[in-house]
Design an enzyme around this catalytic site. Structure first.
Site, PDB file in Angstrom:
ATOM      1  N   HIS A  93       0.864  -1.191   0.000  1.00 52.85           N
ATOM      2  CA  HIS A  93       0.000   0.000   0.000  1.00 52.85           C
ATOM      3  C   HIS A  93       0.894   1.232   0.000  1.00 52.85           C
ATOM      4  O   HIS A  93       1.757   1.375   0.860  1.00 52.85           O
ATOM      5  CB  HIS A  93      -0.905   0.008   1.234  1.00 52.85           C
ATOM      6  CG  HIS A  93      -1.586   1.320   1.482  1.00 52.85           C
ATOM      7  ND1 HIS A  93      -2.233   2.021   0.492  1.00 52.85           N
ATOM      8  CD2 HIS A  93      -1.715   2.064   2.623  1.00 52.85           C
ATOM      9  CE1 HIS A  93      -2.736   3.140   1.004  1.00 52.85           C
ATOM     10  NE2 HIS A  93      -2.433   3.191   2.288  1.00 52.85           N
ATOM     11  N   HIS A  95       1.262   5.720  -1.093  1.00 53.07           N
ATOM     12  CA  HIS A  95       0.608   7.000  -1.328  1.00 53.07           C
ATOM     13  C   HIS A  95       1.236   7.642  -2.562  1.00 53.07           C
ATOM     14  O   HIS A  95       1.535   8.834  -2.565  1.00 53.07           O
ATOM     15  CB  HIS A  95       0.763   7.913  -0.117  1.00 53.07           C
ATOM     16  CG  HIS A  95       0.111   7.412   1.127  1.00 53.07           C
ATOM     17  ND1 HIS A  95       0.184   8.090   2.329  1.00 53.07           N
ATOM     18  CD2 HIS A  95      -0.625   6.307   1.373  1.00 53.07           C
ATOM     19  CE1 HIS A  95      -0.476   7.409   3.264  1.00 53.07           C
ATOM     20  NE2 HIS A  95      -0.969   6.337   2.706  1.00 53.07           N
ATOM     21  N   TYR A 120       1.774  -4.254 -19.982  1.00 48.02           N
ATOM     22  CA  TYR A 120       2.190  -4.587 -18.626  1.00 48.02           C
ATOM     23  C   TYR A 120       1.282  -3.964 -17.568  1.00 48.02           C
ATOM     24  O   TYR A 120       1.208  -4.465 -16.452  1.00 48.02           O
ATOM     25  CB  TYR A 120       3.655  -4.204 -18.406  1.00 48.02           C
ATOM     26  CG  TYR A 120       4.583  -5.280 -18.906  1.00 48.02           C
ATOM     27  CD1 TYR A 120       4.969  -6.330 -18.081  1.00 48.02           C
ATOM     28  CD2 TYR A 120       5.030  -5.274 -20.217  1.00 48.02           C
ATOM     29  CE1 TYR A 120       5.795  -7.334 -18.546  1.00 48.02           C
ATOM     30  CE2 TYR A 120       5.845  -6.278 -20.699  1.00 48.02           C
ATOM     31  CZ  TYR A 120       6.231  -7.304 -19.856  1.00 48.02           C
ATOM     32  OH  TYR A 120       7.036  -8.310 -20.324  1.00 48.02           O
TER      33      TYR A 120
END
Length: 242
Positions: A93, A95, A120
Site C-alpha cells: 500500500h 501513497h 504490462y
C-alpha cells in the site's frame, strides 16, 4: 525462505520504493503472509526508507502482535484483501502521487479506474477498482474491500492511494510500480484522445498470458461523467497475480 530473510526483503523493497519517491515520509506499508498464516508487516509511523528488520511487526493468524513494534493502522485493509484473495501472499500500500491524483478525478469509473493503456499495466496490475474514501485505519474500508469479492488484485483508495496484492512480495511491488506508471500516463494523456489498446489486443493478452477476465469482449475505454458511463465497458476484473 527464513523469517529473517523475509524481513530483509521487506526492508529492501521498502527502501527502493522510498528512494524513488513512491512513498513519502512515513506513508505506505507492506505485509507478507507467512506459511503459518501469520504476517510480517511494517510498523506504524515507520518510514519505508529506514525500516529495521528486527522491528517489523510479527502478527499471528488472528492479527495479534507477537513481536516487534505496533503494526500499521492499515491492518483492516490488509486483512480484508487477504481474506478475499486467498492466493495472496503479499500486499503493498503506497501513497504514490499519480495514483492518488487519478483517484480524485470526477470521471473515474469505480469498477474500472484506468483504461487498457499498456500490456504490462494489464499483465501486472490487472484492472483496478476504486473504493470510496475512508479515513486511514477506518475498519469500514475492510467491508468495502470485501465487497469486491476478491475480483481485484489492485484497489485504489479514493484520495489515499493504491493497495495491491500478489502471490509474491516481488509481484506485489512490481504491480504497484506498474499501476503508478499507468496512472502517470493517464494524467499525461488526459484530454488528448490517446490510442488505447483495442479489444482484440487485450483479448490477445488474455489468451497468451492467461489473464483473468470473466467478461471478455467488454474491453475498451469508457467515458464516465457524473457517474454515468457511455461507450463500451473497460476490462472489469484484474489480471492474474503473477
Amino acid at each position: 525462505m527464513s523469517d529473517s530473510k523475509w524481513r530483509e526483503e521487506i526492508c529492501r523493497y521498502g527502501r527502493s520504493l522510498f528512494e524513488r519517491g513512491l512513498t513519502p515520509g512515513s506513508s505506505g506499508n507492506i505485509s507478507y503472509r507467512m506459511d503459518d498464516g501469520g504476517w510480517l508487516v511494517t510498523p506504524t509511523n515507520a518510514s519505508m526508507g529506514f525500516l529495521d528488520p528486527a522491528r517489523l511487526s510479527r502478527l499471528d493468524s488472528a492479527g495479534r502482535l507477537l513481536s516487534g513494534d505496533p503494526p500499521t493502522k492499515e491492518i483492516p485493509l490488509h486483512s480484508a484483501l487477504y481474506d478475499s484473495r486467498t492466493s495472496a501472499r503479499a500486499i503493498v500500500h503506497l501513497h504514490s502521487t499519480h495514483a492518488v491524483a487519478v483517484s480524485m478525478l470526477p470521471e473515474i469509473d469505480p469498477r474500472s479506474v484506468l483504461p487498457p493503456m499498456t500490456p504490462y499495466g494489464l499483465m501486472r496490475a490487472g484492472q483496478v477498482a476504486l473504493v470510496p474514501y475512508h479515513r486511514p485505519g477506518d475498519p469500514a474500508v475492510a467491508d468495502a474491500i470485501r465487497g469486491l469479492a476478491g475480483r481485484y488484485s489492485s484497489v485504489l483508495l479514493a484520495n489515499h492511494g493504491p493497495v495491491v496484492a500478489s502471490t509474491s512480495l516481488e509481484g506485489a511491488v512490481f504491480a504497484t510500480e506498474e499501476l503508478e506508471e499507468t496512472a502517470k500516463l493517464y494524467l499525461l494523456l488526459r484530454g488528448l484522445n490517446p490510442r488505447y489498446l483495442t479489444p482484440a489486443q487485450v483479448g490477445d493478452l488474455v489468451t497468451t498470458f492467461g489473464l483473468e477476465v470473466p467478461h471478455p469482449g467488454h474491453v475498451h475505454n469508457a467515458s464516465c461523467v457524473d457517474g454515468s458511463c457511455v461507450g463500451l465497458a473497460r476490462l472489469a476484473t484484474p489480471a492474474s497475480d503473477d
